[in-house]
Design an enzyme around this catalytic site. Structure first.
Site, PDB file in Angstrom:
ATOM      1  N   SER A 135       0.530 -38.528 -16.097  1.00 43.83           N
ATOM      2  CA  SER A 135      -0.024 -37.969 -17.274  1.00 43.83           C
ATOM      3  C   SER A 135       0.999 -39.261 -17.724  1.00 43.83           C
ATOM      4  CB  SER A 135       1.697 -36.637 -17.383  1.00 43.83           C
ATOM      5  OG  SER A 135       1.750 -36.453 -18.409  1.00 43.83           O
ATOM      6  N   TYR A 149      -4.858 -40.189 -28.112  1.00 42.76           N
ATOM      7  CA  TYR A 149      -3.981 -40.693 -26.252  1.00 42.76           C
ATOM      8  C   TYR A 149      -3.118 -39.033 -26.371  1.00 42.76           C
ATOM      9  CZ  TYR A 149      -1.533 -42.634 -22.210  1.00 42.76           C
ATOM     10  OH  TYR A 149      -0.773 -42.183 -21.732  1.00 42.76           O
ATOM     11  N   LYS A 153      -2.595 -35.841 -22.908  1.00 42.64           N
ATOM     12  CA  LYS A 153      -1.615 -35.889 -22.132  1.00 42.64           C
ATOM     13  C   LYS A 153      -1.151 -34.816 -21.975  1.00 42.64           C
ATOM     14  CE  LYS A 153      -2.229 -39.886 -20.134  1.00 42.64           C
ATOM     15  NZ  LYS A 153      -2.862 -39.926 -18.900  1.00 42.64           N
TER      16      LYS A 153
END
Length: 285
Positions: A135, A149, A153
């Site tokens: 992660s 992005y 995560k």
């Protein structure tokens, strides 16, 4: 737990950076390691270290199945999956093409989850296994021009938390590694996308501040071996933590996020980027 020298590990995204460092570290500890990536030519040196090299594209279902078939034919088991393949697309949410956003999620989320789906039947039959997902502190914090992005995560962490409760009864652990800034190719790739998609236009001022920050990350970020240390701890612990945090700025950033309200954190981000807090607010006439 089986002895380390009998445990089989698959590391994705192992052609560079954290994945490469992790494959080497675990092999040095005695694990049977399979290093997988699209660019196999960049992993030839790993063969000399006793690491098995596999071609693997996490967005290609046939490639995933073929890689697992090779491992099962040769080893008859898989003890640890390290989902490390991923990249960062930076740019204004408004300006990043949806196709690029989908590609970001395909690699960072759906590729990892599909591999988990294929691995779980193996681990359930073994009544043991460990899934380690790479992660980021980006799953807990945020900054402008990183939404695609960071969205991946956040998604991966939510999936991992749910998965942990689903598979615990089968003797399977689910662990997340949350690195801070790391000295690898990641920052350069993110900057390239940032300048391509948002280097001119409405967000230009913000782009150059974030680009400078990415340059700084590339210079002062922790070595990939620092994160490989976390991977090793997660792989070898008898009862692993659910999360391991490390790398440049990681603990400071997470502490600040817990301490500050959303508006206060917005102001802190603005300060770090050299912008006035009013930059984020519509001025009152």
């Amino acid at each position: 737990m089986r002895p380390i020298n009998q445990q089989v590990v698959l590391v994705t995204g192992a052609s560079s950076g954290i994945g490469e460092a992790t494959a080497i570290r675990l092999r040095q500890r005695g694990f049977i390691v399979y290093a997988a990536a699209r660019r196999t030519a960049r992993m030839r040196h790993l063969l000399g270290l006793g690491i098995h090299v596999l071609a693997l594209d996490v967005t290609d279902d046939a490639s995933l199945k073929q890689a697992l078939q090779v491992i099962m034919q040769q080893q008859k088991r898989l003890d640890i999956l390290i989902n490390n393949a991923g990249f960062g697309t930076y740019g204004a949410i408004e300006e990043v093409p949806l196709a690029d956003g989908r590609r970001q999620f395909d690699v960072n989320v759906f590729g990892a989850v599909r591999l988990i789906q294929l691995v779980l039947p193996i681990m359930r039959c073994q009544r043991s296994g460990r899934i380690i997902n790479t992660s980021s502190i980006a799953a807990k914090v945020y900054e402008p021009l990183s939404g695609w992005y960071m969205g991946t995560k956040h998604a991966l962490e939510g999936i991992s938390d749910s998965l942990r409760t689903e598979v615990a009864a089968f003797g399977i652990d689910v662990v997340m590694i949350e690195p801070g800034a790391t000295n690898s190719q990641w920052a350069g790739i993110a900057k390239q996308a940032l300048l391509r998609d948002s280097g001119s236009g409405a967000y230009q001022k913000l782009v150059w501040e974030v680009a400078a920050q990415l340059d700084l990350f590339a210079k002062v970020g922790s070595a990939p071996t620092t994160i490989a240390d976390l991977m090793e701890r997660a792989a070898t612990a008898r009862r692993p933590r659910t999360r391991y945090v490390g790398g440049f700025g990681s603990k400071t950033a997470l502490f600040a996020r817990r301490l500050l309200s959303d508006r206060q954190f917005d102001a802190a981000v603005a300060l770090i980027l050299g912008l006035g807090y009013r930059y984020y607010q519509r001025r009152k006439s």
